[in-house]
Write a protein that holds these residues in place. Structure first.
Motif, PDB file in Angstrom:
ATOM      1  N   UNK A 115       0.830  -1.207   0.000  1.00 46.05           N
ATOM      2  CA  UNK A 115       0.000   0.000   0.000  1.00 46.05           C
ATOM      3  C   UNK A 115       0.865   1.258   0.000  1.00 46.05           C
ATOM      4  N   UNK A 116       1.908   1.271   0.815  1.00 47.61           N
ATOM      5  CA  UNK A 116       2.808   2.424   0.867  1.00 47.61           C
ATOM      6  C   UNK A 116       3.494   2.618  -0.484  1.00 47.61           C
ATOM      7  N   UNK A 117       3.953   1.541  -1.097  1.00 51.21           N
ATOM      8  CA  UNK A 117       4.619   1.639  -2.410  1.00 51.21           C
ATOM      9  C   UNK A 117       3.653   2.194  -3.456  1.00 51.21           C
ATOM     10  N   UNK A 118       2.411   1.701  -3.450  1.00 42.22           N
ATOM     11  CA  UNK A 118       1.418   2.192  -4.416  1.00 42.22           C
ATOM     12  C   UNK A 118       1.131   3.675  -4.182  1.00 42.22           C
ATOM     13  N   UNK A 119       0.967   4.071  -2.928  1.00 38.38           N
ATOM     14  CA  UNK A 119       0.693   5.480  -2.636  1.00 38.38           C
ATOM     15  C   UNK A 119       1.847   6.385  -3.051  1.00 38.38           C
ATOM     16  N   UNK A 120       3.055   5.972  -2.772  1.00 38.27           N
ATOM     17  CA  UNK A 120       4.215   6.790  -3.127  1.00 38.27           C
ATOM     18  C   UNK A 120       4.362   6.903  -4.641  1.00 38.27           C
ATOM     19  N   UNK A 121       4.138   5.803  -5.332  1.00 38.29           N
ATOM     20  CA  UNK A 121       4.319   5.824  -6.797  1.00 38.29           C
ATOM     21  C   UNK A 121       3.207   6.557  -7.525  1.00 38.29           C
ATOM     22  N   UNK A 122       2.022   6.593  -6.944  1.00 34.89           N
ATOM     23  CA  UNK A 122       0.920   7.241  -7.644  1.00 34.89           C
ATOM     24  C   UNK A 122       0.773   8.719  -7.320  1.00 34.89           C
ATOM     25  N   UNK A 123       1.477   9.177  -6.325  1.00 36.97           N
ATOM     26  CA  UNK A 123       1.412  10.616  -6.009  1.00 36.97           C
ATOM     27  C   UNK A 123       2.006  11.396  -7.167  1.00 36.97           C
ATOM     28  N   UNK A 124       1.312  12.443  -7.566  1.00 39.89           N
ATOM     29  CA  UNK A 124       1.799  13.246  -8.683  1.00 39.89           C
ATOM     30  C   UNK A 124       2.937  14.136  -8.206  1.00 39.89           C
ATOM     31  N   UNK A 125       3.982  14.128  -8.974  1.00 38.15           N
ATOM     32  CA  UNK A 125       5.096  15.032  -8.673  1.00 38.15           C
ATOM     33  C   UNK A 125       4.729  16.406  -9.212  1.00 38.15           C
ATOM     34  N   UNK A 126       5.042  17.443  -8.484  1.00 41.78           N
ATOM     35  CA  UNK A 126       4.693  18.772  -8.981  1.00 41.78           C
ATOM     36  C   UNK A 126       5.465  19.061 -10.275  1.00 41.78           C
ATOM     37  N   UNK A 127       4.730  19.548 -11.250  1.00 42.27           N
ATOM     38  CA  UNK A 127       5.351  19.869 -12.532  1.00 42.27           C
ATOM     39  C   UNK A 127       6.247  21.092 -12.349  1.00 42.27           C
ATOM     40  N   UNK A 128       7.376  21.045 -12.988  1.00 40.75           N
ATOM     41  CA  UNK A 128       8.297  22.181 -12.911  1.00 40.75           C
ATOM     42  C   UNK A 128       7.765  23.320 -13.768  1.00 40.75           C
ATOM     43  N   UNK A 129       7.814  24.478 -13.238  1.00 41.41           N
ATOM     44  CA  UNK A 129       7.342  25.645 -13.988  1.00 41.41           C
ATOM     45  C   UNK A 129       8.327  25.945 -15.112  1.00 41.41           C
ATOM     46  N   UNK A 130       7.785  26.381 -16.243  1.00 43.91           N
ATOM     47  CA  UNK A 130       8.636  26.666 -17.400  1.00 43.91           C
ATOM     48  C   UNK A 130       9.588  27.811 -17.095  1.00 43.91           C
ATOM     49  N   UNK A 131       9.163  28.745 -16.272  1.00 48.45           N
ATOM     50  CA  UNK A 131      10.003  29.900 -15.956  1.00 48.45           C
ATOM     51  C   UNK A 131      11.261  29.503 -15.187  1.00 48.45           C
ATOM     52  N   UNK A 132      11.212  28.439 -14.433  1.00 44.58           N
ATOM     53  CA  UNK A 132      12.357  28.045 -13.605  1.00 44.58           C
ATOM     54  C   UNK A 132      13.429  27.317 -14.393  1.00 44.58           C
ATOM     55  N   UNK A 133      13.052  26.645 -15.474  1.00 40.70           N
ATOM     56  CA  UNK A 133      14.023  25.821 -16.190  1.00 40.70           C
ATOM     57  C   UNK A 133      14.535  26.447 -17.485  1.00 40.70           C
ATOM     58  N   UNK A 134      13.853  27.464 -17.973  1.00 39.51           N
ATOM     59  CA  UNK A 134      14.252  28.064 -19.247  1.00 39.51           C
ATOM     60  C   UNK A 134      15.080  29.331 -19.009  1.00 39.51           C
ATOM     61  N   UNK A 135      16.010  29.517 -19.914  1.00 38.24           N
ATOM     62  CA  UNK A 135      16.781  30.763 -19.858  1.00 38.24           C
ATOM     63  C   UNK A 135      15.907  31.887 -20.417  1.00 38.24           C
ATOM     64  N   UNK A 136      16.374  33.095 -20.298  1.00 40.63           N
ATOM     65  CA  UNK A 136      15.607  34.257 -20.763  1.00 40.63           C
ATOM     66  C   UNK A 136      15.401  34.185 -22.269  1.00 40.63           C
ATOM     67  N   UNK A 137      16.414  33.748 -22.979  1.00 42.76           N
ATOM     68  CA  UNK A 137      16.349  33.624 -24.431  1.00 42.76           C
ATOM     69  C   UNK A 137      15.295  32.590 -24.842  1.00 42.76           C
ATOM     70  N   UNK A 138      15.264  31.438 -24.121  1.00 39.56           N
ATOM     71  CA  UNK A 138      14.314  30.376 -24.437  1.00 39.56           C
ATOM     72  C   UNK A 138      12.884  30.804 -24.112  1.00 39.56           C
ATOM     73  N   UNK A 139      12.730  31.609 -23.076  1.00 37.64           N
ATOM     74  CA  UNK A 139      11.407  32.103 -22.731  1.00 37.64           C
ATOM     75  C   UNK A 139      10.850  32.987 -23.841  1.00 37.64           C
ATOM     76  N   UNK A 140      11.700  33.881 -24.380  1.00 41.56           N
ATOM     77  CA  UNK A 140      11.270  34.776 -25.462  1.00 41.56           C
ATOM     78  C   UNK A 140      10.899  33.969 -26.706  1.00 41.56           C
TER      79      UNK A 140
END
Length: 152
Positions: A115-140
């Motif tokens: 049960x613990x394994x199923x709960x841990x694996x099915x929890x959604x990981x928070x999606x990374x925001x595009x602003x945090x991973x892209x450079x300024x050039x890629x954002x434009x």
């Protein structure tokens, strides 16, 4: 024709199978005997009770059970004798004690871990925001592409 039947009986192994017959003077003893045969596990076969097993050891255990009941032993005395000789493994329902704790707690632990394994694996990981991973050039560039798709 009778000679053929006699020859077939001699050659077929099933014809040699013996059927155990136990005579009881008391129906209560017979009932106890039947209960014990279903409650005691054959140590050799491991997944059969001594009533269903064809092993020699199971036959000996049936004989010993019959003998003890005929001598006046109670069901508990027969069970105690068998446990003393073969251990708790001979019982389909072993008693709850420290040495059998894993038998009783094991299935519950496996279910909880699963049960613990199923709960841990099915929890959604928070999606990374595009602003945090892209450079300024890629954002434009992304903004221009999205605007171009809206215009089309």
């Amino acid at each position: 024709m009778r000679i053929l039947m006699l020859a077939a009986m001699l050659w077929l192994p099933a014809a040699h199978a013996a059927i155990d017959v136990y005579n009881f003077d008391d129906p209560k003893k017979e009932e106890t005997f039947r209960e014990l045969l279903k409650e005691l596990r054959c140590p050799k076969c491991q997944n059969q009770d001594i009533a269903d097993s064809n092993a020699e050891l199971a036959k000996d255990l049936r004989e010993k059970t019959y003998q003890m009941l005929q001598e006046g032993s109670s069901k508990e005395e027969v069970v105690d004798y068998m446990v003393a000789r073969y251990g708790n493994f001979i019982l389909y329902k072993p008693p709850f004690m420290a040495s059998t704790l894993i038998l009783w707690a094991g299935p519950v632990l496996v279910l909880l871990i699963g049960l613990v394994v199923v709960l841990v694996r099915t929890r959604k990981k928070p999606a990374l925001a595009a602003d945090e991973t892209l450079s300024e050039e890629e954002k434009q560039r992304l903004k221009r592409l999205l605007n171009k798709n809206k215009e089309s």
